[in-house]
Design a protein around this motif. Sequence first.
Motif, PDB file in Angstrom:
ATOM      1  N   UNK A   1       9.359  -3.046  -2.983  1.00 36.32           N
ATOM      2  CA  UNK A   1       8.021  -3.053  -3.579  1.00 36.32           C
ATOM      3  C   UNK A   1       7.951  -2.084  -4.761  1.00 36.32           C
ATOM      4  N   UNK A   2       8.540  -0.900  -4.594  1.00 41.75           N
ATOM      5  CA  UNK A   2       8.441   0.126  -5.645  1.00 41.75           C
ATOM      6  C   UNK A   2       9.188  -0.304  -6.912  1.00 41.75           C
ATOM      7  N   UNK A   3      10.369  -0.891  -6.743  1.00 40.18           N
ATOM      8  CA  UNK A   3      11.119  -1.342  -7.932  1.00 40.18           C
ATOM      9  C   UNK A   3      10.295  -2.381  -8.690  1.00 40.18           C
ATOM     10  N   UNK A   4       9.741  -3.346  -7.946  1.00 37.47           N
ATOM     11  CA  UNK A   4       8.927  -4.390  -8.585  1.00 37.47           C
ATOM     12  C   UNK A   4       7.753  -3.809  -9.357  1.00 37.47           C
ATOM     13  N   UNK A   5       7.165  -2.763  -8.792  1.00 36.84           N
ATOM     14  CA  UNK A   5       5.997  -2.165  -9.451  1.00 36.84           C
ATOM     15  C   UNK A   5       6.411  -1.340 -10.664  1.00 36.84           C
ATOM     16  N   UNK A   6       7.537  -0.623 -10.583  1.00 34.04           N
ATOM     17  CA  UNK A   6       7.909   0.300 -11.658  1.00 34.04           C
ATOM     18  C   UNK A   6       8.418  -0.404 -12.908  1.00 34.04           C
ATOM     19  N   UNK A   7       8.957  -1.618 -12.738  1.00 34.71           N
ATOM     20  CA  UNK A   7       9.526  -2.276 -13.920  1.00 34.71           C
ATOM     21  C   UNK A   7       8.465  -2.643 -14.948  1.00 34.71           C
TER      22      UNK A   7
ATOM     23  N   UNK B   1       0.842  -1.217   0.000  1.00 32.32           N
ATOM     24  CA  UNK B   1       0.000   0.000   0.000  1.00 32.32           C
ATOM     25  C   UNK B   1       0.868   1.254   0.000  1.00 32.32           C
ATOM     26  N   UNK B   2       2.116   1.154   0.487  1.00 30.39           N
ATOM     27  CA  UNK B   2       3.025   2.288   0.330  1.00 30.39           C
ATOM     28  C   UNK B   2       3.354   2.474  -1.144  1.00 30.39           C
ATOM     29  N   UNK B   3       3.538   1.363  -1.846  1.00 36.13           N
ATOM     30  CA  UNK B   3       3.839   1.450  -3.284  1.00 36.13           C
ATOM     31  C   UNK B   3       2.666   2.054  -4.044  1.00 36.13           C
ATOM     32  N   UNK B   4       1.452   1.654  -3.685  1.00 36.16           N
ATOM     33  CA  UNK B   4       0.283   2.255  -4.345  1.00 36.16           C
ATOM     34  C   UNK B   4       0.277   3.763  -4.084  1.00 36.16           C
ATOM     35  N   UNK B   5       0.619   4.141  -2.860  1.00 34.44           N
ATOM     36  CA  UNK B   5       0.695   5.565  -2.509  1.00 34.44           C
ATOM     37  C   UNK B   5       1.755   6.263  -3.362  1.00 34.44           C
ATOM     38  N   UNK B   6       2.937   5.637  -3.493  1.00 29.90           N
ATOM     39  CA  UNK B   6       4.037   6.233  -4.265  1.00 29.90           C
ATOM     40  C   UNK B   6       3.639   6.397  -5.734  1.00 29.90           C
ATOM     41  N   UNK B   7       3.023   5.347  -6.289  1.00 26.29           N
ATOM     42  CA  UNK B   7       2.641   5.403  -7.706  1.00 26.29           C
ATOM     43  C   UNK B   7       1.566   6.452  -7.938  1.00 26.29           C
TER      44      UNK B   7
ATOM     45  N   UNK C   1      -0.072  11.419 -10.187  1.00 22.51           N
ATOM     46  CA  UNK C   1      -0.853  12.646 -10.006  1.00 22.51           C
ATOM     47  C   UNK C   1       0.003  13.892 -10.222  1.00 22.51           C
ATOM     48  N   UNK C   2       1.262  13.853  -9.789  1.00 23.42           N
ATOM     49  CA  UNK C   2       2.090  15.069  -9.838  1.00 23.42           C
ATOM     50  C   UNK C   2       2.953  15.161 -11.091  1.00 23.42           C
TER      51      UNK C   2
END
Length: 304
Positions: free
Chosen positions: A166-172, A131-137, A142-143
Amino acid sequence: MRHLMSPLDFTPEELDRLFDLANDIESHPGKYAHTCDGRILATCFYEPSTRTRLSFESAMTRLGGRVIGFADAASSSASKGESVSDTIRVISGYADICAMRHPKEGAPMVAAEKSGIPVINAGDGGHQHPTQTLTDLLTIRSLKGRLGDFTIGLCGDLKFGRTVHSLINALIRYDNIRFVFISPEELRVPDYITDMLKEKGIPFQEVIRLENVMSQLDLLYMTRVQKERFFNEEDYVRLKDFYILNAGKMLLAKKDMLVLHPLPRVNEISVEVDSDPRAVYFKQAKYGVYVRMALILTLLELIP
Ligand code: CP
């Protein structure tokens, strides 16, 4: 019934729908104020939290629902030896959805297997923090207006930082992303991540000095050195102030670079940076409420 264990549990198309919903909630909160009337969220936190637990509680309350739960293992029957599996079986009779944080990697997954209600991984050890990754994305989309076509620097504790993994996994999964990993030798991103990036042909660079790469970055994701994951206090003390982002270093950055941080911050971002319009970490924390509102509605299949 659907759980959330990793950001990869949603396809990029599903994430787009989730973020559209979160943006609509931000613009029209009144439309969603009673969507969870009569529903209960259980927050089971076996590890400390401010943002994740309270943003979940705020999210459910803003949707018209109610919240039960515990904020530390010592005040739950885990202190008497109850297993996570037994706890979630019981909570399945008390609530409609559960957000769980646990110091042991995989504990929310164990809970999900025995649960009668959707379980959300709210952070498991040094593993994942979806859920932190969802927040980051959501913050980036948005910005910056896009999720792709950028160089992102991840700085600090890349070894233990679950938000980073988590963020790296999501961004790839997005196009044209380049990673710059900025860390001391001891806190480098794990090999399984760099091996995976090599296998997929995704460009990355590993450096020690932030100043040397600052001008290349479209996004800078700062992280705290994770005291609670160190085995030895001496190593923590030696590494904790390795990076301090200050106004001087911000002069080296692009005019539209954004600084993100999952928070809590300790010393790694000087407070003088807070007034820089590129510092968006407090806005990011607020996006955490909208995205968790969208997530609760999605998992409970209550989207108006
Ligand atoms: N970002 C984050 O997970 O913060 P908390 O530990 O306060 O929940």
